[in-house]
Design an enzyme around this catalytic site. Structure first.
Site, PDB file in Angstrom:
ATOM      1  N   LYS A 190     -46.509  55.743  61.131  1.00 37.35           N
ATOM      2  CA  LYS A 190     -46.397  57.190  61.287  1.00 37.35           C
ATOM      3  C   LYS A 190     -45.196  57.533  62.205  1.00 37.35           C
ATOM      4  CE  LYS A 190     -51.384  57.899  60.648  1.00 37.35           C
ATOM      5  NZ  LYS A 190     -52.602  58.533  61.219  1.00 37.35           N
ATOM      6  N   TYR A 213     -53.140  63.888  52.659  1.00 34.20           N
ATOM      7  CA  TYR A 213     -54.313  64.134  53.507  1.00 34.20           C
ATOM      8  C   TYR A 213     -55.245  65.200  52.913  1.00 34.20           C
ATOM      9  CZ  TYR A 213     -52.847  61.109  57.395  1.00 34.20           C
ATOM     10  OH  TYR A 213     -52.542  60.026  58.189  1.00 34.20           O
ATOM     11  N   PHE A 238     -58.338  70.002  62.536  1.00 31.64           N
ATOM     12  CA  PHE A 238     -57.050  69.423  62.941  1.00 31.64           C
ATOM     13  C   PHE A 238     -56.052  69.326  61.796  1.00 31.64           C
ATOM     14  CE2 PHE A 238     -60.033  65.904  62.070  1.00 31.64           C
ATOM     15  CZ  PHE A 238     -59.344  65.191  61.099  1.00 31.64           C
ATOM     16  N   ARG A 251     -57.389  47.690  57.523  1.00 28.58           N
ATOM     17  CA  ARG A 251     -58.186  48.598  58.372  1.00 28.58           C
ATOM     18  C   ARG A 251     -58.636  47.869  59.645  1.00 28.58           C
ATOM     19  NH1 ARG A 251     -58.259  54.125  57.431  1.00 28.58           N
ATOM     20  NH2 ARG A 251     -60.359  54.188  58.299  1.00 28.58           N
ATOM     21  N   THR A 294     -59.974  54.881  64.291  1.00 28.34           N
ATOM     22  CA  THR A 294     -59.126  56.081  64.270  1.00 28.34           C
ATOM     23  C   THR A 294     -58.770  56.535  65.684  1.00 28.34           C
ATOM     24  OG1 THR A 294     -60.275  56.761  62.263  1.00 28.34           O
ATOM     25  CG2 THR A 294     -58.991  58.457  63.408  1.00 28.34           C
ATOM     26  N   ARG A 300     -53.906  49.851  66.950  1.00 31.97           N
ATOM     27  CA  ARG A 300     -54.167  51.079  67.721  1.00 31.97           C
ATOM     28  C   ARG A 300     -54.704  50.754  69.111  1.00 31.97           C
ATOM     29  NH1 ARG A 300     -56.983  54.168  62.604  1.00 31.97           N
ATOM     30  NH2 ARG A 300     -55.146  55.265  61.806  1.00 31.97           N
ATOM     31  N   ASN A 334     -51.805  58.193  66.224  1.00 31.97           N
ATOM     32  CA  ASN A 334     -52.397  56.856  66.282  1.00 31.97           C
ATOM     33  C   ASN A 334     -51.594  55.813  65.503  1.00 31.97           C
ATOM     34  OD1 ASN A 334     -53.076  57.722  63.764  1.00 31.97           O
ATOM     35  ND2 ASN A 334     -55.288  57.691  64.079  1.00 31.97           N
ATOM     36  N   HIS A 340     -51.185  54.309  59.458  1.00 34.98           N
ATOM     37  CA  HIS A 340     -52.163  54.735  58.458  1.00 34.98           C
ATOM     38  C   HIS A 340     -52.445  53.567  57.527  1.00 34.98           C
ATOM     39  CE1 HIS A 340     -53.994  56.763  55.018  1.00 34.98           C
ATOM     40  NE2 HIS A 340     -53.149  56.078  54.270  1.00 34.98           N
ATOM     41  N   GLU A 377     -52.834  56.714  46.799  1.00 37.75           N
ATOM     42  CA  GLU A 377     -51.740  56.867  47.761  1.00 37.75           C
ATOM     43  C   GLU A 377     -50.494  56.096  47.313  1.00 37.75           C
ATOM     44  OE1 GLU A 377     -53.557  55.783  51.498  1.00 37.75           O
ATOM     45  OE2 GLU A 377     -54.981  57.456  51.360  1.00 37.75           O
TER      46      GLU A 377
END
Ligand SMILES: Nc1nc2c(ncn2[C@@H]2O[C@H](COP(=O)(O)OP(=O)(O)OP(=O)(O)O)[C@@H](O)[C@H]2O)c(=O)[nH]1
Ligand SMILES: [Mg+2]
Length: 143
Positions: free
Chosen positions: A12, A52, A60, A88, A94, A105, A115, A118, A129
């Site tokens: 990100k 998203y 948010f 993951r 998250t 993270r 964070n 993704h 995606e």
């Protein structure tokens, strides 16, 4: 033999800004996953909203769209056995404050929004995606 699976991963804007692209790639490569597509790009609002779309109703959402369009990202496709779950786990929770030390993270982030990375959360999300970000001929075949 476990079947190969593809997943979508993105460093990100905060991860790019902090020069952590190499660190993210290194951790995924070190685990044994194979990089099969990669591009640095600026996400526009239209793509951000599609990416998203599951979060449209979240409080948010507008902040998330601002954040993910705030600077360049590095979009990638990774391949390997159980790639979705493997990525993951490498990313951590998250909320970085809940993420285990040793996860990306957990080692490099503090903010629930910024964070750093993704990863698709299911094989179905991965497929969706990957096709949002890459054309079929941008994805390489590797042994
Ligand atoms: N400001 C804020 N941002 C959030 C919150 N929860 C999630 N986000 C942001 O929205 C993104 C998507 O949320 P989720 O899909 O639930 O979390 P995730 O699957 O771990 O993260 P992604 O891999 O980016 O999809 C998160 O990665 C954060 O950047 C929240 O409570 N507040
Ligand atoms: Mg998610």
């Amino acid at each position: 033999m476990t079947a190969k699976q593809k997943t979508f991963v993105m460093v990100k804007p905060d991860g790019v800004h902090r020069s952590l692209v190499g660190e993210v790639i290194s951790r995924l490569e070190g685990r044994g996953l194979k990089l099969v597509a990669l591009k640095m790009m600026q996400i526009d609002r239209n793509l951000a909203q599609k990416h998203y779309s599951a979060h449209t109703d979240k409080p948010f959402f507008s902040s998330l769209i601002e954040y993910i369009t705030s600077g360049p990202v590095v979009a990638m496709v990774w391949e390997g056995p159980h790639a979705v779950r493997a990525v993951r786990a490498l990313m951590g929770s998250t909320d970085p404050l809940e993420a285990n030390p040793g996860s990306i993270r957990g080692d490099y982030a503090l903010d629930i929004e910024k964070n750093l990375v993704h990863g698709a959360d299911s094989p179905e999300s991965a497929e969706r995606e990957i096709s949002l970000f890459f054309a079929d001929d941008e994805i390489m075949c590797r042994e």
